[in-house]
Design a protein around this motif. Structure first.
Motif, short mmCIF file in Angstrom:
data_model
loop_
_atom_site.label_atom_id
_atom_site.label_comp_id
_atom_site.label_asym_id
_atom_site.label_seq_id
_atom_site.Cartn_x
_atom_site.Cartn_y
_atom_site.Cartn_z
N VAL A 141 12.69 -83.10 -14.95
CA VAL A 141 13.94 -82.55 -15.46
C VAL A 141 13.89 -81.03 -15.38
CG1 VAL A 141 13.09 -82.59 -17.85
CG2 VAL A 141 15.54 -82.56 -17.42
N GLU B 185 21.81 -83.79 -15.11
CA GLU B 185 21.81 -85.09 -14.45
C GLU B 185 21.18 -86.16 -15.35
OE1 GLU B 185 23.10 -85.89 -11.58
OE2 GLU B 185 23.44 -83.96 -10.61
N GLY C 133 18.41 -80.24 -8.80
CA GLY C 133 18.87 -81.44 -9.49
C GLY C 133 20.02 -82.10 -8.77
N SER D 34 19.51 -85.83 -7.18
CA SER D 34 20.35 -86.90 -7.73
C SER D 34 20.82 -87.84 -6.63
CB SER D 34 21.57 -86.31 -8.44
OG SER D 34 22.52 -85.82 -7.51
#
Length: 278
Positions: free
Chosen positions: A30, A35, A108, A112
């Motif tokens: 993270v 997300e 991110g 994703s």
């Protein structure tokens, strides 16, 4: 520094991050959390632990490496709203709200791997490359083909996306999207264009299961740029190339039509930039 808590790591270097990931292979990586956190709240994913990249300064910021712009994977989208590449800047400006852009990262968005994410068509049109780092070294791969299915990438086990590399050769580029509203809503469809040396490269979002481009579409788009084809030709080529989803937001037919409209709009903008249109 790694925290002692067994389910959470807060590394400060790329090496520490890779070690933490090796120790916690089931952990979720993270950075900004835009997300991951909604998925956890909506219970569409679970997490056995977290490796946070928030303190890894080497993953943030931009630099030049020869004829490439290198964007750290942890760079906030907000830092890209004035990017040199017009398509990248436009995609960044259209992502969420100012608060979301401050937290969301380009890495991110890429990892994703969802076809409606804003940055993906821009990166595909710009012919981006991705820098992937693991304990065994670093490799660079084309963004084109990195996403293999919704939410699925070619990122290897134990690898981190550490940078996005973009060519800095002069070109015109832009990005547009259609959504239910401008803020806090994903793209119903989106498209990006790069026009360089009389050739056009288009890329589309939410036009199929992965970010999509087509050599056949680019041939017609290039012909439209210099007047050898018309808008109807490009819209037909786009309709043949895309395979958009059908859901409660929009029908596949609507998305197919909208993608053709966006493609034509972008090529017209490229014409104006090149002094070929009005």
């Amino acid at each position: 520094m790694l925290l002692a808590a067994p389910r959470f790591a807060l590394p400060e270097t790329v090496g520490e991050a890779l070690s933490a990931l090796a120790e916690r292979p089931d952990a979720v990586v993270v950075a900004g959390g835009t997300e991951v956190m909604p998925d956890l709240l909506w219970r569409v994913r679970t997490a056995a632990g977290f490796v946070s990249l928030r303190r890894v300064g080497a993953l943030r910021g931009t630099s030049r490496d020869g004829d490439e712009l290198v964007v750290g994977a942890g760079t906030p989208v907000a830092a890209l709203v004035d990017a040199e590449a017009g398509a990248l800047a436009a995609a960044a400006r259209s992502l969420g709200t100012p608060l979301v852009r401050t937290e969301a990262t380009i890495g991110g968005n890429v990892v994703s791997a969802l076809p409606y994410r804003n940055m993906l068509p821009a990166l595909l049109a710009l012919d981006a490359r991705l820098e992937l780092t693991s304990d065994t070294g670093r490799r660079t791969v084309a963004f084109d083909g990195f996403t293999t299915a919704p939410g699925v990438t070619r990122l290897g086990e134990g690898e981190l996306l550490t940078a996005v590399r973009l060519p800095t050769r002069p070109c015109f580029s832009d990005y547009v999207k259609i959504g239910r509203r401008n803020a806090q809503y994903v793209a119903t469809v989106s498209a990006a264009v790069v026009s360089r040396n009389g050739a056009v490269r288009l890329a589309f979002g939410n036009a199929g299961p992965v970010p999509l481009r087509s050599d056949a579409v680019d041939v017609v788009a290039t012909a439209l740029l210099d007047g050898r084809a018309g808008p109807d030709d490009l819209r037909a080529a786009v309709a043949d190339a895309v395979d958009p989803p059908e859901d409660t937001v929009a029908s596949a037919a609507y998305r197919r039509h909208a993608l053709g409209v966006l493609a034509t709009r972008l090529v017209v903008r490229a014409q104006v930039d090149a002094g070929l249109g009005s």
